[in-house]
Design a protein around this motif. Sequence first.
Motif, PDB file in Angstrom:
ATOM      1  N   ILE A 132      -2.248   5.242 -11.623  1.00  0.00           N
ATOM      2  CA  ILE A 132      -1.693   4.518 -10.552  1.00  0.00           C
ATOM      3  C   ILE A 132      -2.239   4.767  -9.341  1.00  0.00           C
ATOM      4  CG2 ILE A 132       0.035   3.361  -9.375  1.00  0.00           C
ATOM      5  CD1 ILE A 132       1.955   3.938 -11.833  1.00  0.00           C
ATOM      6  N   THR A 133      -2.973   3.610  -8.849  1.00  0.00           N
ATOM      7  CA  THR A 133      -3.488   3.855  -7.360  1.00  0.00           C
ATOM      8  C   THR A 133      -2.998   2.698  -6.644  1.00  0.00           C
ATOM      9  OG1 THR A 133      -5.699   4.288  -8.367  1.00  0.00           O
ATOM     10  CG2 THR A 133      -5.747   3.563  -6.049  1.00  0.00           C
ATOM     11  N   PRO A 134      -2.232   3.176  -5.485  1.00  0.00           N
ATOM     12  CA  PRO A 134      -1.590   2.167  -4.367  1.00  0.00           C
ATOM     13  C   PRO A 134      -2.486   1.493  -3.737  1.00  0.00           C
ATOM     14  CG  PRO A 134      -0.771   4.431  -4.300  1.00  0.00           C
ATOM     15  CD  PRO A 134      -1.870   4.683  -5.109  1.00  0.00           C
ATOM     16  N   LEU A 135      -2.292  -0.017  -3.679  1.00  0.00           N
ATOM     17  CA  LEU A 135      -3.227  -0.785  -2.919  1.00  0.00           C
ATOM     18  C   LEU A 135      -2.791  -1.172  -1.585  1.00  0.00           C
ATOM     19  CD1 LEU A 135      -4.175  -3.042  -6.076  1.00  0.00           C
ATOM     20  CD2 LEU A 135      -5.543  -1.298  -4.783  1.00  0.00           C
ATOM     21  N   THR A 136      -1.321  -1.292  -1.358  1.00  0.00           N
ATOM     22  CA  THR A 136      -0.678  -1.801   0.048  1.00  0.00           C
ATOM     23  C   THR A 136       0.491  -0.669   0.306  1.00  0.00           C
ATOM     24  OG1 THR A 136       1.114  -2.869  -1.029  1.00  0.00           O
ATOM     25  CG2 THR A 136      -1.178  -4.039  -0.492  1.00  0.00           C
ATOM     26  N   GLU A 137       0.669  -0.599   1.689  1.00  0.00           N
ATOM     27  CA  GLU A 137       1.835   0.185   2.153  1.00  0.00           C
ATOM     28  C   GLU A 137       2.673  -0.683   3.139  1.00  0.00           C
ATOM     29  OE1 GLU A 137      -0.084   3.768   3.570  1.00  0.00           O
ATOM     30  OE2 GLU A 137       0.526   4.924   1.770  1.00  0.00           O
ATOM     31  N   LEU A 138       3.181  -1.619   2.765  1.00  0.00           N
ATOM     32  CA  LEU A 138       3.551  -2.669   3.608  1.00  0.00           C
ATOM     33  C   LEU A 138       4.811  -2.322   4.421  1.00  0.00           C
ATOM     34  CD1 LEU A 138       3.523  -5.810   1.241  1.00  0.00           C
ATOM     35  CD2 LEU A 138       1.803  -4.941   2.687  1.00  0.00           C
ATOM     36  N   ASN A 139       5.716  -1.359   4.186  1.00  0.00           N
ATOM     37  CA  ASN A 139       6.672  -0.963   4.889  1.00  0.00           C
ATOM     38  C   ASN A 139       6.585   0.499   5.683  1.00  0.00           C
ATOM     39  OD1 ASN A 139       8.820  -3.185   4.343  1.00  0.00           O
ATOM     40  ND2 ASN A 139       7.905  -2.782   2.403  1.00  0.00           N
ATOM     41  N   GLU A 140       5.668   1.022   5.425  1.00  0.00           N
ATOM     42  CA  GLU A 140       5.392   2.337   6.329  1.00  0.00           C
ATOM     43  C   GLU A 140       5.486   2.324   7.526  1.00  0.00           C
ATOM     44  OE1 GLU A 140       5.386   5.633   4.435  1.00  0.00           O
ATOM     45  OE2 GLU A 140       5.887   3.935   3.020  1.00  0.00           O
ATOM     46  N   ASP A 141       5.201   1.258   8.229  1.00  0.00           N
ATOM     47  CA  ASP A 141       5.523   1.131   9.551  1.00  0.00           C
ATOM     48  C   ASP A 141       6.835   1.324  10.290  1.00  0.00           C
ATOM     49  OD1 ASP A 141       5.983  -1.163   8.290  1.00  0.00           O
ATOM     50  OD2 ASP A 141       5.347  -2.485  10.190  1.00  0.00           O
ATOM     51  N   PHE A 142       7.769   1.014   9.458  1.00  0.00           N
ATOM     52  CA  PHE A 142       9.195   1.076   9.864  1.00  0.00           C
ATOM     53  C   PHE A 142       9.873   2.219   8.877  1.00  0.00           C
ATOM     54  CE2 PHE A 142      10.891  -1.883   6.681  1.00  0.00           C
ATOM     55  CZ  PHE A 142      12.235  -1.751   6.951  1.00  0.00           C
ATOM     56  N   LEU A 143       9.556   2.195   7.647  1.00  0.00           N
ATOM     57  CA  LEU A 143      10.278   3.169   6.745  1.00  0.00           C
ATOM     58  C   LEU A 143       9.642   4.519   6.805  1.00  0.00           C
ATOM     59  CD1 LEU A 143      11.389   1.061   3.669  1.00  0.00           C
ATOM     60  CD2 LEU A 143      12.811   2.019   5.708  1.00  0.00           C
ATOM     61  N   GLY A 144       8.463   4.732   7.128  1.00  0.00           N
ATOM     62  CA  GLY A 144       7.845   5.986   6.989  1.00  0.00           C
ATOM     63  C   GLY A 144       8.317   7.192   8.172  1.00  0.00           C
ATOM     64  N   LEU A 162      -0.395 -15.699   2.569  1.00  0.00           N
ATOM     65  CA  LEU A 162      -1.185 -15.174   1.089  1.00  0.00           C
ATOM     66  C   LEU A 162      -2.268 -14.248   2.086  1.00  0.00           C
ATOM     67  CD1 LEU A 162      -2.410 -18.616  -0.408  1.00  0.00           C
ATOM     68  CD2 LEU A 162      -0.600 -16.882  -1.197  1.00  0.00           C
ATOM     69  N   TRP A 163      -2.402 -13.009   1.280  1.00  0.00           N
ATOM     70  CA  TRP A 163      -3.352 -11.833   1.562  1.00  0.00           C
ATOM     71  C   TRP A 163      -4.538 -11.869   0.635  1.00  0.00           C
ATOM     72  CZ3 TRP A 163      -3.436  -8.216   6.156  1.00  0.00           C
ATOM     73  CH2 TRP A 163      -2.479  -8.837   7.171  1.00  0.00           C
ATOM     74  N   GLN A 164      -5.311 -10.989   0.937  1.00  0.00           N
ATOM     75  CA  GLN A 164      -6.372 -10.659  -0.369  1.00  0.00           C
ATOM     76  C   GLN A 164      -6.736  -9.290  -0.102  1.00  0.00           C
ATOM     77  OE1 GLN A 164      -9.614 -13.341   0.527  1.00  0.00           O
ATOM     78  NE2 GLN A 164      -9.820 -12.707   2.496  1.00  0.00           N
ATOM     79  N   LEU A 165      -6.993  -8.630  -1.445  1.00  0.00           N
ATOM     80  CA  LEU A 165      -7.343  -7.072  -1.745  1.00  0.00           C
ATOM     81  C   LEU A 165      -8.685  -7.423  -2.312  1.00  0.00           C
ATOM     82  CD1 LEU A 165      -4.114  -5.794  -2.810  1.00  0.00           C
ATOM     83  CD2 LEU A 165      -5.223  -4.995  -0.932  1.00  0.00           C
ATOM     84  N   ASP A 166      -9.777  -6.596  -1.811  1.00  0.00           N
ATOM     85  CA  ASP A 166     -10.812  -6.047  -2.828  1.00  0.00           C
ATOM     86  C   ASP A 166     -10.758  -5.024  -3.312  1.00  0.00           C
ATOM     87  OD1 ASP A 166     -13.598  -5.185  -3.098  1.00  0.00           O
ATOM     88  OD2 ASP A 166     -14.265  -6.788  -1.955  1.00  0.00           O
ATOM     89  N   LEU A 167     -10.653  -4.915  -4.709  1.00  0.00           N
ATOM     90  CA  LEU A 167     -10.575  -3.655  -5.292  1.00  0.00           C
ATOM     91  C   LEU A 167     -11.686  -2.774  -5.436  1.00  0.00           C
ATOM     92  CD1 LEU A 167      -8.741  -5.358  -8.560  1.00  0.00           C
ATOM     93  CD2 LEU A 167      -7.695  -4.529  -6.328  1.00  0.00           C
ATOM     94  N   LYS A 168     -12.783  -3.239  -5.096  1.00  0.00           N
ATOM     95  CA  LYS A 168     -14.052  -2.285  -5.040  1.00  0.00           C
ATOM     96  C   LYS A 168     -13.925  -1.379  -3.771  1.00  0.00           C
ATOM     97  CE  LYS A 168     -17.654  -4.717  -7.565  1.00  0.00           C
ATOM     98  NZ  LYS A 168     -19.082  -5.331  -7.468  1.00  0.00           N
ATOM     99  N   ASN A 169     -13.797  -1.960  -2.356  1.00  0.00           N
ATOM    100  CA  ASN A 169     -13.704  -1.156  -1.383  1.00  0.00           C
ATOM    101  C   ASN A 169     -12.413  -0.990  -0.606  1.00  0.00           C
ATOM    102  OD1 ASN A 169     -13.103  -3.676  -0.020  1.00  0.00           O
ATOM    103  ND2 ASN A 169     -15.366  -3.926   0.398  1.00  0.00           N
ATOM    104  N   LYS A 170     -11.184  -1.609  -1.205  1.00  0.00           N
ATOM    105  CA  LYS A 170     -10.008  -1.577  -0.979  1.00  0.00           C
ATOM    106  C   LYS A 170      -9.444  -2.212   0.587  1.00  0.00           C
ATOM    107  CE  LYS A 170      -8.968   0.917  -4.625  1.00  0.00           C
ATOM    108  NZ  LYS A 170     -10.079   1.014  -5.257  1.00  0.00           N
ATOM    109  N   THR A 171     -10.511  -2.993   0.923  1.00  0.00           N
ATOM    110  CA  THR A 171     -10.306  -3.948   2.091  1.00  0.00           C
ATOM    111  C   THR A 171      -9.064  -4.722   1.861  1.00  0.00           C
ATOM    112  OG1 THR A 171     -11.766  -5.499   1.631  1.00  0.00           O
ATOM    113  CG2 THR A 171     -12.358  -3.638   2.873  1.00  0.00           C
ATOM    114  N   HIS A 172      -8.318  -4.965   2.840  1.00  0.00           N
ATOM    115  CA  HIS A 172      -6.890  -5.594   2.777  1.00  0.00           C
ATOM    116  C   HIS A 172      -7.058  -6.558   4.096  1.00  0.00           C
ATOM    117  CE1 HIS A 172      -2.293  -5.808   2.899  1.00  0.00           C
ATOM    118  NE2 HIS A 172      -2.711  -6.737   2.220  1.00  0.00           N
ATOM    119  N   SER A 173      -6.931  -7.904   3.744  1.00  0.00           N
ATOM    120  CA  SER A 173      -7.085  -8.884   4.823  1.00  0.00           C
ATOM    121  C   SER A 173      -6.470 -10.061   4.768  1.00  0.00           C
ATOM    122  CB  SER A 173      -8.513  -9.335   5.309  1.00  0.00           C
ATOM    123  OG  SER A 173      -9.028  -9.823   3.989  1.00  0.00           O
ATOM    124  N   PRO A 174      -5.857 -10.670   5.669  1.00  0.00           N
ATOM    125  CA  PRO A 174      -5.099 -12.114   5.538  1.00  0.00           C
ATOM    126  C   PRO A 174      -6.173 -13.413   5.076  1.00  0.00           C
ATOM    127  CG  PRO A 174      -5.460 -11.839   7.985  1.00  0.00           C
ATOM    128  CD  PRO A 174      -6.106 -10.508   7.090  1.00  0.00           C
TER     129      PRO A 174
END
Length: 689
Positions: A413-425, A78-90
């Motif tokens: 549309i505003t992207p919120l995550t980029e979960l696979n950029e580390d290996f697909l980018g 489970l991870w969480q996103l803050d839609l105001k400041n766009k922070t992404h944390s476990p």
Amino acid sequence: MDMNKNRNFKVAACIAHLLAAMPLMAQSSQNSADKVWQYEDVFNIEYAASPEVHPDGYKVIYERRSMDIMSDSVRSNLWQLDLKNKTHSPLLSDSKQYRSARYSPDGRRVAYLTNAEGDNQLYVRWLESGNTARITNVTQGVRNISWSPDGKWIAFTMFKPKAHSGIFKEMPKKPKGAEWAGEATYIDTMLYRRDGGGFIKHGYEHIYIVPSEGGTPRQLTSGDFHHSSHIAWSDDGKSIYFSADRHQDWQNRPRESDIYRLDVKAGDVIQVTNEVGPEYSPKINHQRSKIAYLGFKDKKRSSQNYDIYMIGLDGKDAINLTESLDRPISAHQWDKKGRGLYFSYDDHGQQYVGHVTLKGKVTEKIAALGGQSLGRPYTSGDFSVVGNGRLVVTAANSERPADLALVDKRRSITPLTELNEDFLGHKKSAKVHALTVKSSVDGRDIEAWYALPPNFDGSKKYPLILEIHGGPHTAYGPNFSTEVQLMAAKGYVVVWSNPRGSTSYGEEFANLIHHDYPSKDYNDLMDVVDGMVAKKFIDKDNLFVTGGSGGGVLTAWIIGNTDRFKAAVVAKPVINWISFVLTADAYNYYAKYWMPGMPWEKTEHLWKRSPLSLVGNVKTPTMLLTGELDYRTPMSETEQYYQALQLRNIDTAMVRIPKAGHGIAAKPSNLVQKVGNILAWFERYKEQN
């Protein structure tokens, strides 16, 4: 100077230069290979699922799913996103499984399920302090959790075993130290095994409630019925609404269910709906005292679209809100003001979010969803309502698994995550293009898509793989697919399509094969192949075909009708409709909806449409591939076809995927084994240019 000596000197110098350059060349070759999809990349995939929006509309918890290479499973944290400041944390992220997050009504706590100390136990986390409490200590897994409106209770469903012994009671006593075979299993129920779960334990799913600060769960439902339903609380917390089939003959009614109201204190159950067909997933609009649910009027057709119905809490005045939309609906949520519902549905091979008002006005294609069908390019996706016309969605992308994105009321549309950029980018993925052909049967448009290999060169000729979807009542589209990416990375053009029988084009199109499958869908697929062969970059002498489940049926049907393919892989197929319906796990459904009568009554009809009836025509080298634990299209179907081909001396092989049911991609290593064996078989028969 001696010319021979001079020549020898130059040759030696050249060889020395090449030897010195080999490590660099090998590294360059390796770097080039690393830039396209490799089999090991399956274990690097991550994707987003099940977004849960905080009551304040500014925070989101979601399931971040990844491939665990050590346990060979899909891990959910489970991870969480803050839609105001766009922070992404476990929030909860380690080697355990965490899923089904549900905010409390005041947003100060979150309930979730985890296997950290047992199979799917219920926990609650206080968000300000970070403290957690284990709420249940039960022996069976918890499901379908739902907070009461005051936050004091959590309802859930759980399986309750029921004693069930055989009829033989005179077994001699076993001597001390003796090693006997064990007790016989006595089965007398219609449904006794399930794909992915094996033999079904005797017992029933019931609804329970437990104090949200922990305590003893109390069972609310009773009887020999399953209550595995979404749970909706009334505004005052005195009643729970759920769906079930509480008819005595429920095992023989595979598509029936009704909405019920349960008195939480007294335990009384009152039936709210009583239509012919399913009514399920009740969602309550507290502002207007209405229930919205999914259902259809059962006509015993093999493909039927779910609509959104709305009724009063008393079950009166039911209306179909989405009657004007001839598309399959899969999920629904009330908007924040209670003026309508958002819902997900399939259209032309893509899943979208739409909206319908209380008067039935439908707004289509608010946002495209996708990215959760990791194996093949099926429609998929999740969404959650934020408020003020905003949604959080799993965004569609043909080159990436699901990421989260925010959609506003202007549909930006505003992207919120980029979960696979580390290996697909840094990798080159296959580009997907659309193709539409006219059916040679009746001139209908047949939609298809094809993927080109990375580093595609239009002046070259490429082998073609036709990949056929299952179902048959499902849909492919321009969606992410690991299998397609791996096939394209090996130098193949891959084409997939939605022949007649596919969903997302309306019930009429889907039911063109009702009681007539396979049939003219074969012609549609050949028209797609012809459309691809007409392109100058396709090598018409290197055509291959594969498909799984319903796609396995069609693959076997194809090679019984044509020799144009160099090789075929028939995955988890139905080969003989007569044997299938008497061995599949959901035989009570297939016999009633897919067939015009019982198999012993319609033998000629079923045999005429069985690929096994055409095995005498087959000349194509054919691999059979099925999970060893598949109860949906049992291994016996694969073995029949394999043995028939062996008796005919056709070049054939059988691949049995270990610990796999019908969903082979459930284990990452099995997904690799599936596509790897398919490509190895095709490579064996591919003509080299």
